[in-house]
Design an enzyme around this catalytic site. Structure first.
Site, PDB file in Angstrom:
ATOM      1  N   ASP A   1      71.176  34.556  59.532  1.00 14.67           N
ATOM      2  CA  ASP A   1      69.800  34.250  59.896  1.00 14.67           C
ATOM      3  C   ASP A   1      69.066  35.585  59.908  1.00 14.67           C
ATOM      4  O   ASP A   1      69.592  36.583  60.397  1.00 14.67           O
ATOM      5  CB  ASP A   1      69.739  33.584  61.268  1.00 14.67           C
ATOM      6  CG  ASP A   1      68.448  32.802  61.428  1.00 14.67           C
ATOM      7  OD1 ASP A   1      68.214  31.867  60.638  1.00 14.67           O
ATOM      8  OD2 ASP A   1      67.647  33.134  62.336  1.00 14.67           O
ATOM      9  N   SER A   2      67.882  35.597  59.335  1.00 12.35           N
ATOM     10  CA  SER A   2      67.197  36.878  59.199  1.00 12.35           C
ATOM     11  C   SER A   2      65.702  36.699  59.389  1.00 12.35           C
ATOM     12  O   SER A   2      65.188  35.574  59.414  1.00 12.35           O
ATOM     13  CB  SER A   2      67.502  37.493  57.829  1.00 12.35           C
ATOM     14  OG  SER A   2      67.395  36.521  56.808  1.00 12.35           O
TER      15      SER A   2
ATOM     16  N   LYS B   1      70.455  27.618  51.799  1.00 13.19           N
ATOM     17  CA  LYS B   1      69.787  26.983  50.655  1.00 13.19           C
ATOM     18  C   LYS B   1      68.757  27.912  50.052  1.00 13.19           C
ATOM     19  O   LYS B   1      67.978  27.523  49.191  1.00 13.19           O
ATOM     20  CB  LYS B   1      69.169  25.645  51.087  1.00 13.19           C
ATOM     21  CG  LYS B   1      70.244  24.632  51.457  1.00 13.19           C
ATOM     22  CD  LYS B   1      69.742  23.232  51.474  1.00 13.19           C
ATOM     23  CE  LYS B   1      69.922  22.575  50.118  1.00 13.19           C
ATOM     24  NZ  LYS B   1      69.587  21.152  50.156  1.00 13.19           N
TER      25      LYS B   1
ATOM     26  N   GLY C   1      67.427  33.335  46.989  1.00 17.00           N
ATOM     27  CA  GLY C   1      67.332  34.797  47.044  1.00 17.00           C
ATOM     28  C   GLY C   1      68.464  35.387  47.872  1.00 17.00           C
ATOM     29  O   GLY C   1      69.118  36.358  47.480  1.00 17.00           O
ATOM     30  N   LYS C   2      68.685  34.759  49.029  1.00 18.54           N
ATOM     31  CA  LYS C   2      69.777  35.194  49.910  1.00 18.54           C
ATOM     32  C   LYS C   2      71.129  35.054  49.224  1.00 18.54           C
ATOM     33  O   LYS C   2      71.961  35.955  49.271  1.00 18.54           O
ATOM     34  CB  LYS C   2      69.834  34.253  51.126  1.00 18.54           C
ATOM     35  CG  LYS C   2      69.184  34.709  52.354  1.00 18.54           C
ATOM     36  CD  LYS C   2      69.622  33.746  53.476  1.00 18.54           C
ATOM     37  CE  LYS C   2      68.672  33.810  54.616  1.00 18.54           C
ATOM     38  NZ  LYS C   2      69.074  32.944  55.736  1.00 18.54           N
TER      39      LYS C   2
HETATM   40  P1  ITT Z   1      68.751  29.340  55.030  1.00 13.68           P
HETATM   41  O1  ITT Z   1      68.529  29.052  56.501  1.00 13.68           O
HETATM   42  O2  ITT Z   1      69.060  28.106  54.231  1.00 13.68           O
HETATM   43  O3  ITT Z   1      69.746  30.436  54.817  1.00 13.68           O
HETATM   44  P2  ITT Z   1      66.039  30.384  55.170  1.00 13.68           P
HETATM   45  O4  ITT Z   1      65.163  31.066  54.170  1.00 13.68           O
HETATM   46  O5  ITT Z   1      65.437  29.250  55.957  1.00 13.68           O
HETATM   47  O6  ITT Z   1      67.368  29.900  54.411  1.00 13.68           O
HETATM   48  P3  ITT Z   1      66.138  32.020  57.543  1.00 13.68           P
HETATM   49  O7  ITT Z   1      65.823  30.913  58.463  1.00 13.68           O
HETATM   50  O8  ITT Z   1      67.180  33.031  57.936  1.00 13.68           O
HETATM   51  O9  ITT Z   1      66.611  31.481  56.127  1.00 13.68           O
HETATM   52  O10 ITT Z   1      64.769  32.770  57.232  1.00 13.68           O
HETATM   53  C1  ITT Z   1      64.769  34.030  56.704  1.00 13.68           C
HETATM   54  C2  ITT Z   1      63.366  34.344  56.206  1.00 13.68           C
HETATM   55  O11 ITT Z   1      63.063  35.709  56.534  1.00 13.68           O
HETATM   56  C3  ITT Z   1      63.301  34.256  54.690  1.00 13.68           C
HETATM   57  O12 ITT Z   1      62.950  32.943  54.262  1.00 13.68           O
HETATM   58  C4  ITT Z   1      62.245  35.297  54.362  1.00 13.68           C
HETATM   59  O13 ITT Z   1      60.970  34.768  54.551  1.00 13.68           O
HETATM   60  C5  ITT Z   1      62.503  36.363  55.437  1.00 13.68           C
HETATM   61  N1  ITT Z   1      63.489  37.348  54.951  1.00 13.68           N
HETATM   62  C6  ITT Z   1      64.764  37.513  55.378  1.00 13.68           C
HETATM   63  N2  ITT Z   1      65.401  38.456  54.666  1.00 13.68           N
HETATM   64  C7  ITT Z   1      64.524  38.897  53.759  1.00 13.68           C
HETATM   65  C8  ITT Z   1      64.587  39.826  52.713  1.00 13.68           C
HETATM   66  O14 ITT Z   1      65.710  40.487  52.433  1.00 13.68           O
HETATM   67  N3  ITT Z   1      63.508  40.022  51.971  1.00 13.68           N
HETATM   68  C9  ITT Z   1      62.367  39.353  52.210  1.00 13.68           C
HETATM   69  N4  ITT Z   1      62.221  38.432  53.149  1.00 13.68           N
HETATM   70  C10 ITT Z   1      63.292  38.180  53.932  1.00 13.68           C
END
Ligand code: ITT
Length: 203
Positions: free
Chosen positions: A75-76, A14, A17-18
């Site tokens: 997941d990131s 959701k 950006g991703k």
């Molecule tokens: P979904 O689970 O719905 O995919 P989420 O944002 O909750 O969305 P995550 O739990 O994987 O996803 O959290 C990843 C967070 O890590 C993200 O919200 C950013 O704060 C940070 N992050 C990950 N990749 C990034 C990137 O390329 N640039 C900047 N911040 C990033």
């Protein structure tokens, strides 16, 4: 066998950006992307604090079972050495449940206000999973090393991009722009690896 048929893949995220980056990184593939906007009653997924692997698999499997279609999840997070690996798996909600990107960035900068530049090493990590309706799945990971800046700079990207300076660059991820980011990011590395593995099975 490789063919030219277009396949549908659901993105189990959701985070806008991703989603934008995933579509752009894999734009050379013949894929029709579906997202949460294409489905009613999209399930809410509780993430654990155990591992990126567990979360990525949980998101992909839950949405694949719900949509009955091949599903891509990731997941990131950002791991900062001075903060002993935090925010890591808690990156999305570091400043509390429902926190904004700006609040998360501000929390990191406050915690690091006494940290000299040389010790501001960090990395983004990403674990990506493609889950197929026959319960077969593929997993890969990518990382991107860099340093945490002293203040936010740049408008593009999302999350911690305005304070992350990738190794070999003098500007933040939010300043270099999405095209450059997609050449070096943790997400690009994980997804390119993943689609090298799966292309034989799904295309
Ligand atoms: P979904 O689970 O719905 O995919 P989420 O944002 O909750 O969305 P995550 O739990 O994987 O996803 O959290 C990843 C967070 O890590 C993200 O919200 C950013 O704060 C940070 N992050 C990950 N990749 C990034 C990137 O390329 N640039 C900047 N911040 C990033």
């Amino acid at each position: 066998m490789c063919t030219n048929k277009q396949i549908e893949i659901v993105i189990a995220s959701k985070n806008r950006g991703k989603i934008k980056e995933i579509k752009s990184i894999l734009s050379n593939k013949n894929i029709r992307w579906l997202t949460y906007l294409d489905f009613k009653d999209w399930p809410k997924i509780e993430e654990s604090v155990n591992s990126y692997e567990e979360n990525a698999l949980k998101k992909a499997k839950t949405i694949a079972n719900f949509t009955k279609k091949p599903t891509l999840a990731e997941d990131s997070g950002l791991e900062i050495d001075y903060l002993r690996g935090e925010p890591g798996i808690k990156s999305a909600r570091y400043a509390g449940e429902g926190s904004t990107d700006l609040e998360n960035v501000q929390k990191v900068l406050n915690l690091m206000k006494d940290c000299p530049f040389i010790e501001r090493t960090a990395r983004f990590r990403c674990v990506a999973v493609l889950y197929l309706p026959n319960d077969k799945f593929f997993m890969s990971q990518g990382k991107c090393e860099g340093k945490i800046d002293f203040s936010p700079n740049g408008e593009s990207g999302f999350g911690y991009d305005p304070i992350f300076v990738p190794e070999g660059h003098s500007y933040t991820m939010a300043q270099i722009g999405i095209e450059e980011k997609n050449k070096i990011s943790h997400r690009a590395k994980a997804l390119k690896k993943l689609f090298r593995i799966v292309s034989i099975d799904i295309f």
